[in-house]
Design a protein around this motif. Structure first.
Motif, PDB file in Angstrom:
ATOM      1  N   ARG A 206       0.818  -1.223   0.000  1.00 18.99           N
ATOM      2  CA  ARG A 206       0.000   0.000   0.000  1.00 18.99           C
ATOM      3  C   ARG A 206       0.843   1.260   0.000  1.00 18.99           C
ATOM      4  O   ARG A 206       0.380   2.330   0.366  1.00 18.99           O
ATOM      5  CB  ARG A 206      -0.936  -0.015   1.221  1.00 18.99           C
ATOM      6  CG  ARG A 206      -2.096  -0.970   1.023  1.00 18.99           C
ATOM      7  CD  ARG A 206      -2.773  -1.326   2.325  1.00 18.99           C
ATOM      8  NE  ARG A 206      -3.858  -2.270   2.077  1.00 18.99           N
ATOM      9  CZ  ARG A 206      -3.681  -3.567   1.817  1.00 18.99           C
ATOM     10  NH1 ARG A 206      -2.453  -4.067   1.766  1.00 18.99           N
ATOM     11  NH2 ARG A 206      -4.711  -4.354   1.587  1.00 18.99           N
TER      12      ARG A 206
ATOM     13  N   SER B  55      -4.883   8.720   0.756  1.00 19.93           N
ATOM     14  CA  SER B  55      -5.019   7.413   0.124  1.00 19.93           C
ATOM     15  C   SER B  55      -3.696   6.923  -0.455  1.00 19.93           C
ATOM     16  O   SER B  55      -2.763   7.694  -0.663  1.00 19.93           O
ATOM     17  CB  SER B  55      -6.054   7.536  -0.995  1.00 19.93           C
ATOM     18  OG  SER B  55      -5.836   6.595  -1.997  1.00 19.93           O
ATOM     19  N   CYS B  56      -3.639   5.604  -0.737  1.00 17.43           N
ATOM     20  CA  CYS B  56      -2.458   5.053  -1.396  1.00 17.43           C
ATOM     21  C   CYS B  56      -2.598   5.186  -2.904  1.00 17.43           C
ATOM     22  O   CYS B  56      -1.737   4.732  -3.637  1.00 17.43           O
ATOM     23  CB  CYS B  56      -2.271   3.590  -1.020  1.00 17.43           C
ATOM     24  SG  CYS B  56      -3.421   2.492  -1.865  1.00 17.43           S
ATOM     25  N   GLY B  58      -4.892   3.664  -4.586  1.00 16.87           N
ATOM     26  CA  GLY B  58      -5.683   2.529  -5.051  1.00 16.87           C
ATOM     27  C   GLY B  58      -7.143   2.922  -5.193  1.00 16.87           C
ATOM     28  O   GLY B  58      -7.807   2.638  -6.188  1.00 16.87           O
ATOM     29  N   CYS B  59      -7.661   3.627  -4.184  1.00 18.03           N
ATOM     30  CA  CYS B  59      -9.063   4.059  -4.237  1.00 18.03           C
ATOM     31  C   CYS B  59      -9.283   5.019  -5.402  1.00 18.03           C
ATOM     32  O   CYS B  59     -10.320   4.965  -6.064  1.00 18.03           O
ATOM     33  CB  CYS B  59      -9.457   4.725  -2.915  1.00 18.03           C
ATOM     34  SG  CYS B  59      -9.759   3.537  -1.591  1.00 18.03           S
ATOM     35  N   GLY B 121     -13.392   3.567   1.054  1.00 21.53           N
ATOM     36  CA  GLY B 121     -12.237   2.709   1.316  1.00 21.53           C
ATOM     37  C   GLY B 121     -12.064   2.442   2.800  1.00 21.53           C
ATOM     38  O   GLY B 121     -12.456   3.254   3.650  1.00 21.53           O
ATOM     39  N   ASP B 122     -11.443   1.306   3.107  1.00 19.23           N
ATOM     40  CA  ASP B 122     -11.234   0.925   4.506  1.00 19.23           C
ATOM     41  C   ASP B 122     -10.456   1.996   5.269  1.00 19.23           C
ATOM     42  O   ASP B 122     -10.697   2.235   6.448  1.00 19.23           O
ATOM     43  CB  ASP B 122     -10.469  -0.401   4.576  1.00 19.23           C
ATOM     44  CG  ASP B 122     -11.321  -1.569   4.130  1.00 19.23           C
ATOM     45  OD1 ASP B 122     -12.547  -1.373   3.949  1.00 19.23           O
ATOM     46  OD2 ASP B 122     -10.777  -2.682   3.944  1.00 19.23           O
ATOM     47  N   CYS B 123      -9.513   2.633   4.588  1.00 23.07           N
ATOM     48  CA  CYS B 123      -8.718   3.681   5.243  1.00 23.07           C
ATOM     49  C   CYS B 123      -9.610   4.811   5.717  1.00 23.07           C
ATOM     50  O   CYS B 123      -9.473   5.312   6.827  1.00 23.07           O
ATOM     51  CB  CYS B 123      -7.696   4.265   4.275  1.00 23.07           C
ATOM     52  SG  CYS B 123      -6.332   3.182   3.917  1.00 23.07           S
ATOM     53  N   GLY B 152     -13.940  -1.319   1.620  1.00 24.99           N
ATOM     54  CA  GLY B 152     -13.253  -2.085   0.578  1.00 24.99           C
ATOM     55  C   GLY B 152     -11.842  -1.570   0.462  1.00 24.99           C
ATOM     56  O   GLY B 152     -11.566  -0.437   0.836  1.00 24.99           O
ATOM     57  N   CYS B 153     -10.965  -2.410  -0.058  1.00 25.95           N
ATOM     58  CA  CYS B 153      -9.569  -1.972  -0.171  1.00 25.95           C
ATOM     59  C   CYS B 153      -8.997  -2.387  -1.508  1.00 25.95           C
ATOM     60  O   CYS B 153      -8.343  -3.390  -1.588  1.00 25.95           O
ATOM     61  CB  CYS B 153      -8.721  -2.511   0.963  1.00 25.95           C
ATOM     62  SG  CYS B 153      -7.027  -1.922   0.933  1.00 25.95           S
ATOM     63  N   PRO B 154      -9.204  -1.593  -2.529  1.00 28.27           N
ATOM     64  CA  PRO B 154     -10.177  -0.509  -2.628  1.00 28.27           C
ATOM     65  C   PRO B 154     -11.542  -1.077  -2.970  1.00 28.27           C
ATOM     66  O   PRO B 154     -11.640  -2.188  -3.473  1.00 28.27           O
ATOM     67  CB  PRO B 154      -9.635   0.317  -3.804  1.00 28.27           C
ATOM     68  CG  PRO B 154      -8.942  -0.682  -4.676  1.00 28.27           C
ATOM     69  CD  PRO B 154      -8.395  -1.738  -3.759  1.00 28.27           C
TER      70      PRO B 154
END
Ligand code: SF4
Lengths: 502, 177
Positions: A206, B55-56, B58-59, B121-123, B152-154
């Motif tokens: 991540r 975010s990373c 991904g989302c 997203g889970d974050c 979700g991730c993502p």
């Protein structure tokens, strides 16, 4: 004495596959001077521990890396930035995370630390009190008649990551761009410390969501090398299939977006549809559209699902069939070519000085691709053909990526045709070790260094995203261009924000 | 080169997927939060401003995918806008880094009321894997009241679409009450 001879005079430490040499501080100072005299050794990464500075170098002539360390118990070390411009942001980061001061550094303004964390130098043994009030960022000044500033971000107009861009503009032309990043700092390194390798891998996956495969692989490779284990051949092949699919979907995405930023919608729509097909095939084959967490130290978690190979082969056939037509459209529209050709040029000598990898390097004459230059399985058996251009403009970066789409398709086919049977993972022994992993992601080389203690727990770690060495070049690329071309330049680089904000 | 392809596209079936179904419970819960004035102003369309709060990326990839021809978000009256001043919905991702907190609050301050805040997203729900880090607040709710979460991730584009359609349905439900 060359810089590399100087490094090799240090005390060798057991880091695999490349020895790390522990220098004394005077030796490190001499190394900084030798680097200033000899432009050949490339600085690939610079990172730290609470009482130690580490650097990874590469000599294009020798292949492989060379690691050097300098003790910094008092929090000081001789700066490398006067000799290697790529060291500037690393040194600013070292100060913000560990409190280490690079003596003689070119630039020591804060980077990741915006004055909003509960403590300064959060990874050091002596974190300090945060500043009050929160300091305002300082930007490098620009002088001249009619120069004005345009501040952009951190929240941008599109759906992209946050960062602040400060343009100094004279008329239409950009006199200087300075990026201020760090908004995405999540404390990756701090979270990975003290965790077993398997748990730490979730953070590597991540670091930058679009590069989840390459980063997870580089981290797994570092752990496996540290522990002296090799992942089973089937896992290696599956990792490469995932990595090439990741390259494919990102290259398609960015090609479409570059065209879109030039207000040419058709390739964007087609690339978007093709990419969606690739992601659905990834879901069918690996159970997750981005294939997150499928690579773990020791191997992979899941086998290719039944029907997965067929789904992947079908979609890459569709992509391959449409590529020539898309390329003809890209080539034959003067309105598009007018925007991309000659825009955002990065000179080859600049790319070489920063050791910038990926399509940024390969569009400006630096042919480094970790899969070919420092091969790792399975690319030692199936080396990719590495496209190389010299013009260094937006168009060259796009063309390098288009060529790589073709190579990835070829590699996925080759790998799937010859998928070895057998185990998916090997158990990890519980012992201490130190290792480096280097994997070519779609942006460039992802370099991970890890040190495990006797319990197999992460004692020190550094994940280096390729964007560390590409971001500074974006500032050079836009100089003299018009502000309206910035989105094009930015998208042609597509540097990671999250990856460098750590 | 391009024209023949465009012409052919006219007679082909669309690439776009059918719309996903939406959970009645979620719609009900959201509708209860919408008062009559809000729905009168929003109508059956929503302008969305996305904010990455750590975010990373991904989302963001999956949110971007909503704009592709396969999901074609705009057919539902949902569209992404460039300025929070034009937005009805803030779609926020990431564990909310401390370095993004002020930017998020300022974005919210620029967004006219009524405004939905959706944590994606889970974050964004509770910090996800980054929970407990010195550098994050641990979810969007640490700074703003959140109306809807899409975990979700993502989360996949389909899951995102379900969540956003629930918002639209909530408005319709509020109107008929
Ligand atoms: S929820 Fe997952 S994909 Fe989204 S930002 Fe967090 S880690 Fe990245």
């Amino acid at each position: 004495m060359t810089a590399f001879d100087l490094i090799r005079r240090g005390a060798p430490q057991d880091c695999r596959p490349w020895t790390r040499f522990l220098l004394t501080r005077p030796q490190w100072g001499a190394l900084a001077e030798a680097l200033a005299a000899d432009p050949a050794p490339e600085l690939m990464a610079l990172w730290a521990e609470p009482a130690m500075i580490h650097a990874a170098f590469r000599s294009p002539a020798e292949g492989g890396l060379l690691l050097a360390s300098c003790p910094a118990a008092d929090g000081r070390f001789p700066a490398l930035s006067p000799a290697r411009p790529g060291a500037v942001r690393f040194e600013r980061m070292l100060h913000d995370l560990w409190g280490h001061v690079a003596e003689g550094a070119v630039d020591l303004r804060p980077w990741l630390d915006h004055g909003r964390w509960p403590a300064t130098a959060p990874l050091s043994t002596r974190p300090g009190a945060p500043p009050f009030p929160v300091p305002q960022p300082e930007f490098l000044p620009v002088e001249g008649e009619g120069v004005h500033q345009i501040p952009v971000g951190p929240v941008h107009a599109g759906i992209i990551e946050p960062g602040h861009f400060r343009f100094h503009v004279q008329g239409e032309a950009v006199a200087r761009l300075e990026a201020r990043l760090g908004y995405l700092h999540k404390g990756h390194i701090g979270l990975m410390l003290g965790k077993p390798a398997r748990a730490a891998a979730r953070f590597a996956a991540r670091l930058s969501g679009d590069t989840t495969i390459a980063h997870a692989w580089a981290f797994a490779m570092a752990v496996e090398r540290a522990l002296g284990v090799a992942p089973p051949p089937r896992a290696v092949a599956l990792r490469a299939v995932m990595c090439e699919l990741e390259r494919l979907h990102n290259h398609l995405n960015d090609w479409g977006f570059v065209c879109n930023d030039a207000a040419f919608a058709y390739p964007h729509a087609r690339c978007g549809a093709l990419r969606e097909g690739v992601l659905r095939a990834c879901q069918a084959g690996f159970g997750h559209r981005l294939m997150m967490d499928r690579i773990v130290p020791g191997g992979v978690t899941d086998d290719l699902a039944p029907g997965g190979a067929e789904a992947i082969l079908a979609v890459i056939a569709v992509v391959q069939a449409e590529l020539p037509a898309l390329l003809r459209i890209y080539d034959s529209h003067a309105s598009l070519q007018d925007r991309v050709v000659g825009t955002g040029i990065v000179a080859p000598d600049l790319v070489a000085r920063f050791a910038a990898g990926g399509h940024v390097g390969r569009a400006s004459g630096r042919g480094f691709d970790a899969r070919e230059a420092i091969p790792y399985p399975p690319y030692d058996a199936w080396p990719p053909e590495v496209p190389l251009l010299e013009t260094g403009d937006v168009d060259a970066r796009v063309r390098v990526r288009i060529a790589e789409i073709g190579e990835s398709i070829r590699l996925v086919r080759t790998l799937l045709a010859d998928l070895p049977a057998g185990e998916l993972a090997v158990p990890l022994p519980q012992r201490a070790g130190e290792g480096v992993g280097l994997v070519e992601g779609f942006r460039g080389d992802c370099l991970h260094w890890v040190m495990l203690d006797e319990g197999g727990v992460v004692r020190a770690v550094f994940p280096r995203d390729p964007s560390w060495l590409q971001w500074p070049l974006l500032e050079a690329a836009i100089e003299g261009n018009i502000v309206a071309d910035f989105p094009l330049c930015n998208k042609s680089f597509n540097c990671s924000y999250s990856g460098v904000d750590l | 080169m391009l024209w023949p392809r465009l012409a052919r596209a006219l007679v082909r079936p669309p690439l776009t997927d059918p719309a996903p179904a939406v959970s009645a419970d979620v719609v009900q819960a959201l509708a209860e939060r919408l008062d009559a004035t809000a729905q009168a102003r929003l109508g059956r369309s929503l302008a969305i401003r996305q904010v990455d709060a750590g975010s990373c990326n991904g989302c963001e990839l999956e949110i971007n995918a909503l704009n592709n021809v396969v999901y074609d978000l705009e057919r539902f009256g949902l569209r992404f806008v460039a300025s929070p001043r034009h937005a009805d919905v803030l779609l926020v991702t990431g564990p909310l880094t401390r370095n993004m907190r002020e930017a998020l609050l300022r974005t919210r301050a620029c967004t006219p009321d009524p405004c939905f805040v959706v944590a994606v997203g889970d974050c964004a729900v509770d910090g996800g894997v980054f929970k407990g880090s010195y550098a994050v607040e641990g979810g969007i709710a640490a700074a703003l009241p959140v109306d809807l979460v899409i975990p979700g991730c993502p989360p996949t584009p389909t899951q995102l679409l379900e969540g956003l359609l629930a918002l639209l349905d909530a408005q319709a439900t509020a109107k008929t009450r």
